[in-house]
Design a protein around this motif. Sequence first.
Motif, PDB file in Angstrom:
ATOM      1  N   ALA A 237     -13.189  27.345 -82.643  1.00 31.72           N
ATOM      2  CA  ALA A 237     -12.702  25.891 -82.170  1.00 31.72           C
ATOM      3  C   ALA A 237     -12.957  24.972 -83.338  1.00 31.72           C
ATOM      4  O   ALA A 237     -12.238  24.345 -83.811  1.00 31.72           O
ATOM      5  N   GLY A 238     -14.356  24.999 -84.220  1.00 34.18           N
ATOM      6  CA  GLY A 238     -14.409  24.156 -85.336  1.00 34.18           C
ATOM      7  C   GLY A 238     -13.332  24.720 -86.510  1.00 34.18           C
ATOM      8  O   GLY A 238     -12.949  23.709 -87.036  1.00 34.18           O
ATOM      9  N   TYR A 239     -13.267  26.100 -86.655  1.00 37.54           N
ATOM     10  CA  TYR A 239     -12.612  26.442 -87.826  1.00 37.54           C
ATOM     11  C   TYR A 239     -11.235  25.865 -87.716  1.00 37.54           C
ATOM     12  O   TYR A 239     -10.381  25.410 -88.291  1.00 37.54           O
ATOM     13  N   MET A 240     -10.647  25.973 -86.325  1.00 39.49           N
ATOM     14  CA  MET A 240      -9.302  25.756 -86.201  1.00 39.49           C
ATOM     15  C   MET A 240      -8.844  24.306 -86.173  1.00 39.49           C
ATOM     16  O   MET A 240      -7.859  23.999 -86.956  1.00 39.49           O
TER      17      MET A 240
ATOM     18  N   THR B  15     -14.389  21.427 -78.352  1.00 43.10           N
ATOM     19  CA  THR B  15     -15.365  22.469 -77.768  1.00 43.10           C
ATOM     20  C   THR B  15     -14.579  23.921 -77.721  1.00 43.10           C
ATOM     21  O   THR B  15     -12.976  24.020 -78.106  1.00 43.10           O
ATOM     22  N   GLY B  16     -15.168  24.855 -77.396  1.00 39.30           N
ATOM     23  CA  GLY B  16     -14.577  26.130 -77.399  1.00 39.30           C
ATOM     24  C   GLY B  16     -13.963  26.549 -76.161  1.00 39.30           C
ATOM     25  O   GLY B  16     -14.047  27.838 -75.915  1.00 39.30           O
ATOM     26  N   GLU B  17     -13.844  25.760 -75.176  1.00 40.42           N
ATOM     27  CA  GLU B  17     -13.403  26.071 -73.878  1.00 40.42           C
ATOM     28  C   GLU B  17     -12.205  26.665 -73.807  1.00 40.42           C
ATOM     29  O   GLU B  17     -11.239  26.357 -74.687  1.00 40.42           O
ATOM     30  N   SER B  18     -12.002  27.614 -72.995  1.00 40.81           N
ATOM     31  CA  SER B  18     -10.509  28.599 -72.724  1.00 40.81           C
ATOM     32  C   SER B  18     -10.474  28.513 -71.124  1.00 40.81           C
ATOM     33  O   SER B  18     -11.374  28.846 -70.165  1.00 40.81           O
ATOM     34  N   ILE B  19      -9.171  28.251 -70.709  1.00 39.94           N
ATOM     35  CA  ILE B  19      -9.179  27.933 -69.208  1.00 39.94           C
ATOM     36  C   ILE B  19      -9.311  29.599 -68.536  1.00 39.94           C
ATOM     37  O   ILE B  19      -8.925  30.504 -69.041  1.00 39.94           O
ATOM     38  N   GLY B  20     -10.103  29.343 -67.542  1.00 42.16           N
ATOM     39  CA  GLY B  20     -10.667  30.460 -66.557  1.00 42.16           C
ATOM     40  C   GLY B  20     -11.531  31.244 -67.112  1.00 42.16           C
ATOM     41  O   GLY B  20     -11.967  32.452 -66.671  1.00 42.16           O
ATOM     42  N   GLN B  21     -12.057  31.198 -68.271  1.00 42.59           N
ATOM     43  CA  GLN B  21     -13.205  32.196 -69.023  1.00 42.59           C
ATOM     44  C   GLN B  21     -14.245  32.319 -68.334  1.00 42.59           C
ATOM     45  O   GLN B  21     -14.991  33.474 -68.110  1.00 42.59           O
ATOM     46  N   VAL B  22     -14.916  31.187 -67.784  1.00 44.94           N
ATOM     47  CA  VAL B  22     -16.015  31.405 -66.814  1.00 44.94           C
ATOM     48  C   VAL B  22     -15.896  30.305 -65.843  1.00 44.94           C
ATOM     49  O   VAL B  22     -15.131  29.515 -65.948  1.00 44.94           O
TER      50      VAL B  22
ATOM     51  N   THR C  64     -14.437   9.411 -73.030  1.00 42.52           N
ATOM     52  CA  THR C  64     -13.277   8.415 -73.419  1.00 42.52           C
ATOM     53  C   THR C  64     -12.717   8.797 -74.689  1.00 42.52           C
ATOM     54  O   THR C  64     -11.579   8.073 -74.836  1.00 42.52           O
ATOM     55  N   MET C  65     -13.234   9.612 -75.383  1.00 44.48           N
ATOM     56  CA  MET C  65     -12.605  10.136 -76.886  1.00 44.48           C
ATOM     57  C   MET C  65     -11.860  11.347 -76.388  1.00 44.48           C
ATOM     58  O   MET C  65     -12.019  12.143 -75.402  1.00 44.48           O
ATOM     59  N   PRO C  66     -10.935  11.455 -77.335  1.00 39.36           N
ATOM     60  CA  PRO C  66     -10.070  12.721 -76.988  1.00 39.36           C
ATOM     61  C   PRO C  66     -10.905  13.939 -77.277  1.00 39.36           C
ATOM     62  O   PRO C  66     -11.971  13.938 -78.049  1.00 39.36           O
ATOM     63  N   VAL C  67     -10.749  14.934 -76.448  1.00 39.22           N
ATOM     64  CA  VAL C  67     -11.424  16.601 -76.552  1.00 39.22           C
ATOM     65  C   VAL C  67     -10.606  17.435 -76.900  1.00 39.22           C
ATOM     66  O   VAL C  67      -9.426  17.754 -76.293  1.00 39.22           O
ATOM     67  N   PHE C  68     -10.615  17.892 -78.297  1.00 39.39           N
ATOM     68  CA  PHE C  68      -9.975  19.090 -78.625  1.00 39.39           C
ATOM     69  C   PHE C  68     -10.445  20.374 -78.302  1.00 39.39           C
ATOM     70  O   PHE C  68     -11.608  20.638 -78.601  1.00 39.39           O
ATOM     71  N   ARG C  69      -9.726  21.222 -77.749  1.00 41.19           N
ATOM     72  CA  ARG C  69      -9.944  22.448 -76.931  1.00 41.19           C
ATOM     73  C   ARG C  69      -9.009  23.701 -77.617  1.00 41.19           C
ATOM     74  O   ARG C  69      -8.182  24.095 -76.907  1.00 41.19           O
ATOM     75  N   PRO C  70      -9.153  23.650 -79.028  1.00 42.28           N
ATOM     76  CA  PRO C  70      -7.931  24.777 -79.417  1.00 42.28           C
ATOM     77  C   PRO C  70      -8.087  26.162 -78.968  1.00 42.28           C
ATOM     78  O   PRO C  70      -6.920  26.855 -79.147  1.00 42.28           O
TER      79      PRO C  70
END
Length: 398
Positions: A195-198, A288-295, A311-317
Amino acid sequence: MTYNTFLIKYAEIGTKGKNRYKFEDVLCQQIKNHVAHLGTFTVRKEYGRIFLHAESDYDYEDLVKELQKVFGIVGICPIVVEENVTFEAIRDKVVAYVKEVYGEQSKTFKVYARRAKKSFPISSMEMNSELGHYVLEACPNLKVDVHHPDILLNVEVREQVYIYSHVIKGAGGLPVGTNGKAMLLLSGGIDSPVAGYMIAKRGVELEAVYFNAPPYTSERAKQKVVDLARIVSGFSGTIRLHIVNFTDIQLAIYEKCPHEELTIIMRRYMMKIAQEIATKNNCQALITGESIGQVASQTMHSLACTNEVCTMPVFRPCIGMDKQEIVDISEMIETYETSILPYEDCCTIFVAKHPVTKPVLDIIKRSETKLVDVIDDLMQKALETVEVVEAKVSDLEI
Ligand code: ATP
Ligand code: MG
């Protein structure tokens, strides 16, 4: 063939209108930072082009590999330079180049000449056919194919003449430092380094935060996260890694809240703390490295509950990616081998046997009220005791 000069091609930054020169300057600086440890190089801009020139010996493979880590570059072309801008000099250089690089190979080619210097007396079309003729004469195994040539022989006539036929693929994206800064929640897993790389690839500078739970997690688990930050910093530049001691907060949650809600409540506090550290350090978003439904903690309901504190945007690539797709990227960026080292993570230690998969926000919030007496002090203490590590790729022990 040994090369001293490289033409650096960039794509997207060319579309930034009046800000273009800023993007180019950042890209030049990034190139300098990346290659500094490989020798002495100069980087210069010229009419929408960037040139890298070696002033010392260097290792070709190492240099190309390093340039492939610089976001904003789409193509790396090792070039031959002819300073004498006459047809005869160009012809001799082109023929010598083709002979040396392609020798006896049976391939097809096409000459693609361009004149930025319009005072040059021969048109591009004439150059194509004339040079093609001399190349055919010198290399009888080569054939012309103007539609799908194996070799596209570029000849650019400017103040000097540039000859090249190799375009090595770059990382793409935008130069780091052209799009603000974000705080990456970096665990020891596979997903968050990806996620950080992306996000760094889109020109965003990174800082990172790691939630540590000593003595439940070991020094080696922490070292693994430092190493992951160092590997990612090979692309993004130095990452300031904020290490938060999360143990007391986790213990308080464990003691006072329903166990099936542990992970969600813990994740909400992680996001809150990450956001505080992000704000203090001028970051404009979380990653974050979240991915829908992974856990269980990444179902739509869980993500909504976690996100509610932000309150800040959260990027979950990685959000729409399958695990294998994330693994493929982690292998490509060389974080995979480190990510799969078997050290414990703070989330896995305090995990419930049957976590909720459809948490209801009101219920979660009600459970959190059980923490009111202690949580402010614990958060304060966690923030005051943050340890900061400057993660640099050069500190990586191979
Ligand atoms: P990863 O492979 O990135 O560890 P994961 O599949 O293990 O992800 P979770 O443990 O649910 O998933 O974590 C989801 C995201 O929350 C992670 O990608 C990371 O961004 C963040 N996160 C989880 N644990 C930590 C931690 N200890 N420190 C910092 N961030 C964390
Ligand atoms: Mg994890």
